[in-house]
Write a protein that holds these residues in place. Structure first.
Motif, mmCIF file in Angstrom:
data_model
loop_
_atom_site.group_PDB
_atom_site.id
_atom_site.type_symbol
_atom_site.label_atom_id
_atom_site.label_comp_id
_atom_site.label_asym_id
_atom_site.label_seq_id
_atom_site.Cartn_x
_atom_site.Cartn_y
_atom_site.Cartn_z
ATOM 1 N N ASP A 170 6.144 -5.877 -2.880
ATOM 2 C CA ASP A 170 6.191 -6.374 -1.503
ATOM 3 C C ASP A 170 5.437 -7.687 -1.310
ATOM 4 N N ARG A 213 4.249 3.371 1.755
ATOM 5 C CA ARG A 213 3.628 2.218 2.425
ATOM 6 C C ARG A 213 2.759 2.674 3.599
ATOM 7 N N ASN A 262 2.244 -7.913 -1.161
ATOM 8 C CA ASN A 262 1.346 -7.470 -0.099
ATOM 9 C C ASN A 262 -0.102 -7.754 -0.510
#
Length: 576
Positions: free
Chosen positions: A314, A268, A316
């Protein structure tokens, strides 16, 4: 008769001792069979499958099909040499095509037969210790065996649970190869930082086939050293195009195979840092790399799997934006990662809603010796420990680099050990000395006239010359102003190189009749234009015509504009 001779003469599969069972753990593979009740593949994946067919087509042109040839079943590389990596490329692309109904090679009997021969040829290239060779440099190489295993283990698993008939022609030699490679991976050594994580990922992929404790134990031994991620979010090798993305992919594999989700935090951080390495056209900054990708033109395709995996995991939105950027700018280059997306159907899910990537920032990555400034449709890099100290990119036109060299004792190629920030400016410095040397001490002279026994390091110095260079780089409206200040020994010739990416057109410059591809900016402003975009630079200065300064790096094969002068030298010029 040794094993290799036997195989090449008889074209048969030979198992190494001990004999390896051909039926892996039932529970794992039964679950995989259940998962093969496939949902519809997304359009991007179908496109990747079609691209992979093209890869198979091209590889088959290098397949050795003559059974009387000692290299029967091999794939020749670009140098007409059979190698484990060429064979693996065929197996990886070919098996993905063989098991995928959208491929023109789906369940193709001719391809299956060739892949079987290729698998046997690969087994023939494996050493008795389980390793293979990387013929360009590494022999009996555990890490290169790891690379091969991390590619082959997933396609082996997918083929094993597929409905392809006579698949054992491929799976049997592959399983033998993989299990013997596992012996090497639990004992062998490495060369580079990323090799540790490659080996760990290979062990994790084998663990999915046979959950042997020794695989986990060996991976834990390497992982105990700690992941080589610096506070900026970059790995030790600073290799933004090749090895950082590789580390991301193999750490994901290790995390998933050994249930170590904490490893994903490293991925990440690197993926988030990489946002700030992007040029306006989707290319990636490579000038700070410590490996072979330094200063190459690279795009983000190698990050597609990590960004997609964590975007979905995630939720994201910025990672999703990175995926969409890759699909727009470099999707054709993602084909080699097809096996990730065929094996893991969770990657077929829709990406979360996009969130904007950063396009307006100024950040210094101290551990990489790099400052990055992005202002919408243009960006710049300032570099320490690098002969190229400045780059400037727009979407279509690029200033690849600026270099500075003087004729100061043949060591005047400018490079600053660090980047300092002062009142909105980025400061680069170098301090050079050029001494002369006095007679060797009488009490130390051996009397045989051997120069090597009278090293300069032990001679008194005199007439020491100095050259101090300071570059000050400041943001201005629409670009940057660079001030060069060189003081010390007078009348030292110097040349500043402004190097553009080929394909554009220079304006305001005069050609250097003594050097192809080189021009001078004598006065005023110059321009470099491509596809409707323009970079302006100057004003120029021209005090001599010497550009191949002694001790400087050779001119790049690119349009280059020179500013020339003598010390003491103070000059400001703008890039916009």
């Amino acid at each position: 008769m040794n094993r290799r001779t036997f195989i090449s003469r008889h074209g048969q599969l030979v198992f190494l001792s001990p004999i390896i069972p051909l039926t892996p753990l039932t529970s794992f593979f039964e679950s995989k069979k259940a998962s093969l009740k496939l949902k519809a593949k997304p359009n991007w994946l179908v496109k990747m499958i079609k691209n992979n067919d093209g890869s198979v087509d091209r590889i088959l042109e290098r397949y050795i099909s003559e059974k009387s040839d000692p290299k029967f079943g091999a794939i020749l590389d670009a140098y007409a040499i059979p190698s484990p990596h060429a064979s693996t490329s065929f197996l990886k692309s070919g098996i993905c095509a063989l098991i995928t109904e959208e491929s023109k090679y789906f369940k193709d009997g001719s391809l299956l037969e060739k892949l079987g021969h290729a698998a046997n040829f690969l087994l023939n290239l494996q050493h008795e210790d389980g390793t293979i060779d990387l013929l360009s440099t590494n022999f009996h190489s555990t890490p290169d065996t790891g690379f091969i295993v991390k590619w082959l283990a997933p396609i082996y698993r997918m083929l094993l649970v597929s409905g392809v008939s006579q698949k054992e022609l491929i799976t049997q030699p592959l399983l033998t190869f993989l299990m013997n490679a596992g012996i090497a991976l639990t004992t062998g050594g490495i060369h580079t930082p990323n090799h540790r994580w490659v080996v760990c990922s290979a062990l994790a992929e084998l663990y999915k086939i046979e959950p042997d404790q020794k695989y986990l134990d060996r991976a834990n031994t390497w992982l105990a050293e700690g992941i080589d991620l610096d506070p900026d979010g970059q790995y030790e090798e600073k290799s933004s195009y090749i090895y950082s993305s590789l580390s991301d992919r193999v750490l994901i594999s290790t995390a998933r195979g050994f249930n170590k989700p904490e490893l994903l935090d490293n991925v990440r951080k690197n993926l988030e840092m990489t946002f700030y390495y992007l040029h306006p056209n989707g290319e990636i900054v490579t000038e700070a790399s410590g490996r072979q990708d330094n200063s190459i033109i690279g795009t983000l395709e190698n990050y597609y799997y990590p960004y997609r995996y964590l975007a979905i995991k995630d939720k994201n939105g910025q990672f999703a934006s990175a995926c969409n950027l890759i699909e727009k700018t470099s999707f054709e280059k993602t084909t080699g990662f097809l096996y990730y997306f065929l094996e893991d159907q969770s990657l077929w899910e829709e990406l979360p809603p996009e969130e904007s990537l950063p396009t307006d920032y100024a950040k210094v990555f101290k551990h990489s010796g790099l400052a990055r400034i992005r202002r919408g449709d243009y960006d710049a890099s300032i570099l320490a420990n690098n002969a190229v100290f400045f780059t400037f990119h727009k979407k279509n036109v690029m200033l690849q680099g600026i270099r500075l060299a003087s004729a100061f004792f043949g060591k005047g190629q400018f490079s600053s050990p660090d980047i300092q920030q002062k009142v909105g400016k980025y400061i680069l410095r170098s301090q050079l000395e050029g001494p002369y040397y006095q007679p060797f001490g009488k009490d130390k002279i051996t009397g045989d006239g051997d120069w090597s026994k009278m090293p300069r390091s032990q001679r008194p110095q005199s007439e020491i010359q100095n050259l101090a260079t300071t570059l000050s780089i400041e943001e201005i409206e629409g670009g940057f102003e660079i001030e060069i200040n060189i003081q010390g020994t007078p009348h030292v010739p110097l040349a500043l190189e402004i190097i553009f990416r080929p394909g554009g057109k220079l304006g305001g410059t005069l050609p250097n009749e003594m050097e192809d591809g080189a021009s001078f900016l004598k006065t005023g402003m110059g321009t470099y234009e491509k596809d409707g975009e323009v970079i302006q630079f100057g004003p120029g200065i021209h005090q001599h015509q010497w550009v191949s300064i002694r001790g400087s790096l050779p001119k790049m094969d690119a349009p280059t504009v020179f500013l020339t002068g003598f010390t003491p030298f103070i000059h400001k010029f703008r890039i916009s």
